[in-house]
Design an enzyme around this catalytic site. Structure first.
Site, PDB file in Angstrom:
ATOM      1  N   LYS A 107       0.845  -1.203   0.000  1.00  0.00           N
ATOM      2  CA  LYS A 107       0.000   0.000   0.000  1.00  0.00           C
ATOM      3  C   LYS A 107       0.874   1.243   0.000  1.00  0.00           C
ATOM      4  CE  LYS A 107      -3.667  -0.384   2.650  1.00  0.00           C
ATOM      5  NZ  LYS A 107      -4.285  -0.506   3.978  1.00  0.00           N
ATOM      6  N   MET A 120      -5.212  -6.909   8.830  1.00  0.00           N
ATOM      7  CA  MET A 120      -4.614  -6.032   9.847  1.00  0.00           C
ATOM      8  C   MET A 120      -5.481  -4.794   9.977  1.00  0.00           C
ATOM      9  SD  MET A 120      -0.620  -6.586   8.991  1.00  0.00           S
ATOM     10  CE  MET A 120      -0.882  -6.064   7.328  1.00  0.00           C
ATOM     11  N   ARG A 155      -3.635  -1.686  -6.058  1.00  0.00           N
ATOM     12  CA  ARG A 155      -2.821  -2.904  -5.989  1.00  0.00           C
ATOM     13  C   ARG A 155      -3.211  -3.767  -7.178  1.00  0.00           C
ATOM     14  NH1 ARG A 155      -6.115  -4.697  -0.716  1.00  0.00           N
ATOM     15  NH2 ARG A 155      -8.066  -5.148  -1.757  1.00  0.00           N
ATOM     16  N   HIS A 170     -16.350  -8.164   1.934  1.00  0.00           N
ATOM     17  CA  HIS A 170     -15.310  -9.078   2.405  1.00  0.00           C
ATOM     18  C   HIS A 170     -15.526 -10.492   1.873  1.00  0.00           C
ATOM     19  CE1 HIS A 170     -13.698 -11.934   5.463  1.00  0.00           C
ATOM     20  NE2 HIS A 170     -12.638 -11.160   5.341  1.00  0.00           N
ATOM     21  N   SER A 203       9.897 -44.761 -19.138  1.00  0.00           N
ATOM     22  CA  SER A 203       8.860 -43.944 -18.510  1.00  0.00           C
ATOM     23  C   SER A 203       8.845 -44.272 -17.019  1.00  0.00           C
ATOM     24  CB  SER A 203       7.505 -44.252 -19.140  1.00  0.00           C
ATOM     25  OG  SER A 203       6.500 -43.515 -18.486  1.00  0.00           O
ATOM     26  N   CYS A 247       4.944 -41.094 -15.912  1.00  0.00           N
ATOM     27  CA  CYS A 247       3.522 -41.341 -16.097  1.00  0.00           C
ATOM     28  C   CYS A 247       2.800 -41.588 -14.788  1.00  0.00           C
ATOM     29  CB  CYS A 247       3.298 -42.491 -17.064  1.00  0.00           C
ATOM     30  SG  CYS A 247       3.936 -44.056 -16.467  1.00  0.00           S
ATOM     31  N   TYR A 283       9.055 -35.769 -21.593  1.00  0.00           N
ATOM     32  CA  TYR A 283       7.632 -35.483 -21.453  1.00  0.00           C
ATOM     33  C   TYR A 283       7.127 -35.848 -20.065  1.00  0.00           C
ATOM     34  CZ  TYR A 283       6.637 -40.498 -21.950  1.00  0.00           C
ATOM     35  OH  TYR A 283       6.575 -41.840 -21.754  1.00  0.00           O
TER      36      TYR A 283
HETATM   37  P1  ADP Z   1      -7.742  -2.131   4.145  1.00  0.00           P
HETATM   38  O1  ADP Z   1      -6.351  -2.648   3.987  1.00  0.00           O
HETATM   39  O2  ADP Z   1      -8.595  -2.905   5.038  1.00  0.00           O
HETATM   40  O3  ADP Z   1      -8.369  -1.812   2.821  1.00  0.00           O
HETATM   41  P2  ADP Z   1      -7.334   0.680   4.362  1.00  0.00           P
HETATM   42  O4  ADP Z   1      -6.152   1.206   5.055  1.00  0.00           O
HETATM   43  O5  ADP Z   1      -7.251   0.694   2.881  1.00  0.00           O
HETATM   44  O6  ADP Z   1      -7.598  -0.769   4.918  1.00  0.00           O
HETATM   45  O7  ADP Z   1      -8.569   1.534   4.866  1.00  0.00           O
HETATM   46  C1  ADP Z   1      -9.870   1.089   5.134  1.00  0.00           C
HETATM   47  C2  ADP Z   1     -10.882   1.992   4.466  1.00  0.00           C
HETATM   48  O8  ADP Z   1     -10.704   3.352   4.849  1.00  0.00           O
HETATM   49  C3  ADP Z   1     -10.749   1.976   2.958  1.00  0.00           C
HETATM   50  O9  ADP Z   1     -12.023   2.019   2.386  1.00  0.00           O
HETATM   51  C4  ADP Z   1     -10.011   3.251   2.666  1.00  0.00           C
HETATM   52  O10 ADP Z   1     -10.299   3.729   1.380  1.00  0.00           O
HETATM   53  C5  ADP Z   1     -10.508   4.177   3.749  1.00  0.00           C
HETATM   54  N1  ADP Z   1      -9.502   5.183   4.040  1.00  0.00           N
HETATM   55  C6  ADP Z   1      -8.254   4.937   4.479  1.00  0.00           C
HETATM   56  N2  ADP Z   1      -7.565   6.093   4.617  1.00  0.00           N
HETATM   57  C7  ADP Z   1      -8.399   7.082   4.265  1.00  0.00           C
HETATM   58  C8  ADP Z   1      -8.250   8.494   4.187  1.00  0.00           C
HETATM   59  N3  ADP Z   1      -7.118   9.114   4.491  1.00  0.00           N
HETATM   60  N4  ADP Z   1      -9.322   9.207   3.784  1.00  0.00           N
HETATM   61  C9  ADP Z   1     -10.477   8.588   3.481  1.00  0.00           C
HETATM   62  N5  ADP Z   1     -10.682   7.266   3.535  1.00  0.00           N
HETATM   63  C10 ADP Z   1      -9.647   6.508   3.921  1.00  0.00           C
HETATM   64 MG    MG Z   2      -7.767  -0.797   1.432  1.00  0.00          MG
END
Ligand code: ADP
Ligand code: MG
Ligand code: MG
Length: 926
Positions: free
Chosen positions: A25, A107, A342, A458, A807, A875, A895
């Site tokens: 990220k 996390m 990502r 999720h 084989s 095989c 093969y």
């Molecule tokens: P995850 O890894 O669970 O996606 P994120 O760190 O991306 O966690 O954040 C969780 C949610 O909060 C996501 O929808 C993200 O877009 C939103 N979010 C995170 N940081 C900000 C920010 N600075 N302003 C607005 N929304 C945020």
């Molecule tokens: Mg996210």
């Protein structure tokens, strides 16, 4: 010694390629900032800081880190014109986790940090929207309380529901500013009550606690379980980074929104933006599935300008990353921000399609296109679908969130799913919505069904990643976890009821609906053709019937690597002839039975050769112990017993009949007693069974797998092998006469010395001569040997004088190398061996490279000393496993041969093996 490492990078400065240090990220936030995309200002605290902190016995951040954080916060204040902790125009941030490997939702992340009683006033003044401000505040208190202070959600939920009840509203959106203010106050009390301390007011203190909490989430149970399940090693991801990001708000009114997008459709691969969004909402609402979002297409009409900007963002992301992207965005008062990107997780259908299309669009080369798909993933394409002919009526409909169909018993929580899954039961996890803590339930389930949430909820994201079918947001279903029931209209599903879900259509059915296997798209064929171009290994199929062979050709097999002739013997009408052959008392009697089998086998082989022409077909001569075709001793003893009884009964009836005749000699009429049967018939039956019993006893062996089988049979009963060889060669001759080019190969099983091969070869030579002169054609075929006996591997140099190819039969070779009998091993001690780490894998599933593999590589070298261009294949079942295929490539096999449906997987794996080799040699393009 002072630590001179740099622990913090502003988004303008971090190296976008260094995911190990900055997390995926963080690295991408840096890179997007640097290529000019609109990312809210922020900075990354490195994974090294995380590991140093986690190792610190005093739970302190590394020295200097908080000073640097303060410095960075001053920079953010400058860039945004806001003040952190300011009573007017306050700066709020999110504190986000992110490691080198994407671990969605595993996390923690805290939003709206920096709020307290003072800054709240500033936020109200700045936004002119007190409802929004109190909403942000109560979210922050709860999230901070949960993540950083360990307060359970239930404590907050109770207060939340109480206020909702009091206000008489059911939906969160109907809560007023006053309600939300009351909720915030109650939440502050919850914190004080649960932790014994007041809520921390100082924003910098909040920030430090939050940073530590996010670092700690790296070693939380959820994250640890996830890494174990997906084999994420420290070499792949070590520690999480923390991203501190200026908050932007998608919940400031109807010109604000938040959503997630995929640059292409993640389930079909279609080259069109896919996504979902919510107006007037904060990011987590979309992911958590609390409100059901709108399709991104709706934005085209609702916010046309922003929709265009979003399309622009989509194309810039793809041209830069050259890979399908999965991104998060927020629109604050008409301004678009990108919050994350990502590489998109896609199902295999989408991966295959985008691979082919992105090569054609010039976004990637063929090599990348092949390498981005793990061979095992192709299995997804073999997933069952609902039989289109099945006339089942769906009970409910949800969103088709992850394709494929699944059948199983309904369970309503992850723990139960895990329990039942472990006992081998097929289950469908049914939830209102899923949370990251449900992850173990996913592993145990065939599929997932939720009643709330969108295609990016999720449940949907995780199921797609695992390739499991998922139906999400089936709103017609009311799930009651406590009663362990779900209600759909008038119908009730109780725990344990069988459900079918179809993740391709979104339909849910009661009971088991018939399924059908999937077939291949044109794109997959294209991709696999590219794979064949780079692979050095050829891929053959194991097939025993002409139908199997035809199917194998569809899967792209370049020949038949193993045709087990005995499989042909096992059908209803053939078995009696086979038994006749076995029971024959002398050679002429045996020959008579063989004469009946010859035309049957010939026509089978002809069918196979035709289906595969002009590809090679390797026929293995009879291998299994012959008693496998006979009834068991016990069965015969029981039958004989019954026949003896019957004989007495039959005799008794006849005696009775005569007696009655005598008794009523003078009378006009007398009772009739029927003759049951001619006693001679019963005697004959008894006689036959006795012979068979004798034969079965004579053939019985202490250890049949090591007994009289394979080439040993061929040598004691040469007429059996002679018949089979004749059948193969005559089939070939007939094909040639029909103008079909064929390449049969005759393979001898269980060989351990060259003398055995010589004997069989003599038969082959004489049959060849006879067939050639009878048909007037010239036969072109190969003669070879299985290598499945340790001695044969050691004597490969000598065997190669007679054998034109080898084989490896790695099932038997594994048994021989370990001196394990497979069944006993798997049933008795292998699981324990694996558990105690005495053996890492089951060697019958994963080729034992160190032992069995060593034998193989020696044998290849020995064989090629005699015959340098010798064709060598495998095989056994291992021939279809990517890791084993890589090994086979490395020791120079010609093969691999595997079951038909695994052929596509093996083709891709063979390409990967070749590409990895060129990569190691430093060659970059194909
Ligand atoms: P995850 O890894 O669970 O996606 P994120 O760190 O991306 O966690 O954040 C969780 C949610 O909060 C996501 O929808 C993200 O877009 C939103 N979010 C995170 N940081 C900000 C920010 N600075 N302003 C607005 N929304 C945020
Ligand atoms: Mg996210
Ligand atoms: Mg074998």
């Amino acid at each position: 010694m002072t630590d001179t490492r740099k622990f913090i990078y502003a988004f303008e400065d971090g190296d976008g390629k260094n995911k190990m240090l900055l997390g995926g990220k963080g690295a991408n936030l840096c890179e997007m900032t640097q290529i000019g995309l609109n990312v809210p200002p922020g900075f990354v605290i490195t994974t090294e800081a995380c590991l140093t902190y986690l190792a610190d016995p005093n739970d302190e951040l590394p020295p200097g880190v908080m000073d640097e954080v303060r410095e960075q916060m001053r920079n953010l204040e400058q860039k945004t014109g806001k003040a952190f902790g300011g009573a007017s125009n306050p700066l709020l941030v999110s504190v986000r986790s992110g490691s080198a490997m994407s671990m969605p939702g595993m996390m923690d992340t805290i939003l709206n940090l920096g709020l307290n009683i003072d800054t709240l006033k500033g936020l109200i003044a700045e936004s002119g929207n007190d409802r929004f401000a109190y909403d942000a505040f109560r979210r922050f208190i709860q999230l901070f309380g949960k993540v950083a202070l360990g307060v359970k959600d239930e404590a907050f939920d109770e207060e939340f529901d109480a206020v909702k009840d009091k206000a008489g509203v059911t939906a969160d959106v109907n809560l007023s500013a006053r309600d939300l203010r009351e909720i915030s106050d109650r939440f502050l009390e919850v914190i004080e009550r649960e932790t014994g301390h007041p809520f921390p007011e100082d924003p910098m203190e909040q920030l430090e606690i939050a940073i530590k909490a996010v670092f700690n989430s790296w070693s939380g149970k959820r994250a640890v379980d996830y890494r174990r399940q997906f084999n994420i090693t420290p070499a792949m991801a070590n520690g999480t980074a923390v991203n501190v990001v200026t908050m932007v708000f998608g919940n400031l009114g109807d010109d604000s929104a938040t959503g997630v997008g995929f640059t292409r459709y993640p389930d079909t691969g279609e080259n069109r933006m896919f996504g979902e969004y919510l107006t007037n909402a904060q990011g987590e609402d979309v992911v958590a599935g609390i409100r059901t979002p709108k399709s991104i297409d709706a934005m085209h009409d609702e916010m046309p300008d922003l929709y265009r900007e979003l399309q622009e963002l989509r194309s810039r992301l793809e041209t830069h990353y050259k890979e399908v992207q999965d991104f998060e965005f927020t629109i604050e008062k008409g301004r678009l921000y990108c919050l994350q990107t990502r590489n998109g997780k896609m199902n295999t259908t989408a991966l295959v399609r985008t691979s082919v299309e992105m090569v054609r669009e010039g976004l990637m080369d063929k090599r990348q296109a092949l390498l981005r798909i793990h061979p095992d993933m192709l299995e997804q394409l073999l997933f069952p679908r609902l039989d289109p002919g099945a006339k089942a009526k769906p009970l409910a409909k949800g969103l088709p969130a992850s394709p494929g169909a699944a059948v199983g018993r309904a369970v309503f929580d992850a723990d139960r799913a895990e329990q039942m899954g472990r006992t081998g039961e097929r289950v469908i996890l049914v939830r209102e919505e899923t949370k990251p803590e449900d992850i173990h339930g996913f592993f145990a389930s065939q599929g997932i069904l939720t009643s709330r949430g969108g295609k990016t909820s999720h449940a949907a994201v995780v199921a797609r990643g695992m390739g499991k079918p998922c139906v999400a947001g089936a709103e017609g279903i009311v799930v009651d976890v406590h009663m362990r029931k779900a209600f759909i209209g008038d119908a009730t599903i109780s725990e344990g009821d069988i459900l079918t879900i179809d993740g391709t259509s979104g339909n849910v059915y009661l009971g088991a609906v018939p399924m059908k296997a999937a077939d291949f798209s044109g794109e997959l064929e294209t991709l696999l053709a590219w794979a064949d171009e780079v692979a050095r290994l050829k891929v053959m199929a194991n097939a025993d019937t002409p139908d199997d062979a035809a199917r194998a050709v569809k899967f792209g097999a370049q020949g038949i690597g193993l045709c087990r002739t005995e499989r042909m013997f096992n059908s209803q009408e053939r078995l009696p002839v086979v038994v006749e052959m076995i029971l024959a008392e002398d050679a002429p009697a045996r020959q008579a039975a063989l004469d009946k089998l010859l035309p049957i086998q010939r026509s089978d082989f002809k069918g196979m050769l035709k289906a595969m022409a002009p590809r090679p077909v390797t026929v293995r001569l009879l291998d299994p112990p012959i008693h496998e075709f006979l009834p068991t001793e016990q069965q015969l003893v029981d039958e004989l017993d019954q026949l003896e009884h019957l004989r007495d009964t039959v005799l008794g009836m006849n005696v009775l009949s005569d007696t009655i005749e005598f008794m009523y000699r003078t009378a006009d009429t007398h009772p009739q007693v029927t003759h049951l049967a001619d006693p001679r018939l019963v005697d004959e039956a008894i006689e036959r069974k006795r012979t068979m019993l004798q034969k079965v006893r004579a053939l019985s062996e202490v250890n049949p797998m090591l007994g009289h089988r394979g080439v040993r049979l061929g040598i004691t009963f040469p007429e059996i092998y002679a018949m089979q060889i004749r059948a193969v060669l005559e089939a070939a001759a007939e094909c040639i006469k029909d103008g079909i080019e064929v390449h049969p190969e005759i393979m001898v099983p269980q060989v351990c010395t060259v003398q055995e091969l010589c004997r069989v070869k003599q038969i082959v030579d004489s049959v060849k001569k006879a067939v050639e002169s009878y048909y007037g054609v010239e036969l072109n075929f190969k003669f070879g040997s299985m290598l499945e006996v340790v001695r044969a591997c050691m004597r490969a140099e000598s065997l190669a004088h007679e054998a034109e190819f080898f084989s490896f039969g790695t099932n038997d070779l594994t048994q021989a190398a370990f001196s394990f009998s497979r069944e006993d091993a798997e049933n008795k001690f292998l699981p324990m061996y694996n558990e105690k780490d005495i053996l890492k894998d089951n060697p019958f599933e994963v080729l034992d490279v160190k032992g069995v593999g060593k034998l193989m590589s020696l044998a290849v070298d020995f064989g090629r000393r005699t015959r340098p261009d010798m064709k060598v294949g495998i095989c056994g079942e291992h021939g279809g496993h990517p890791a084993s295929i890589r090994f086979c490539h490395s020791i120079g096999l010609t093969y691999v041969s595997c079951s038909g449906p695994r052929v596509p997987i093996a083709r891709l794996a063979a390409a990967h093996a070749a590409l990895d080799e060129t990569k190691r040699a430093g060659i970059q393009s194909m």
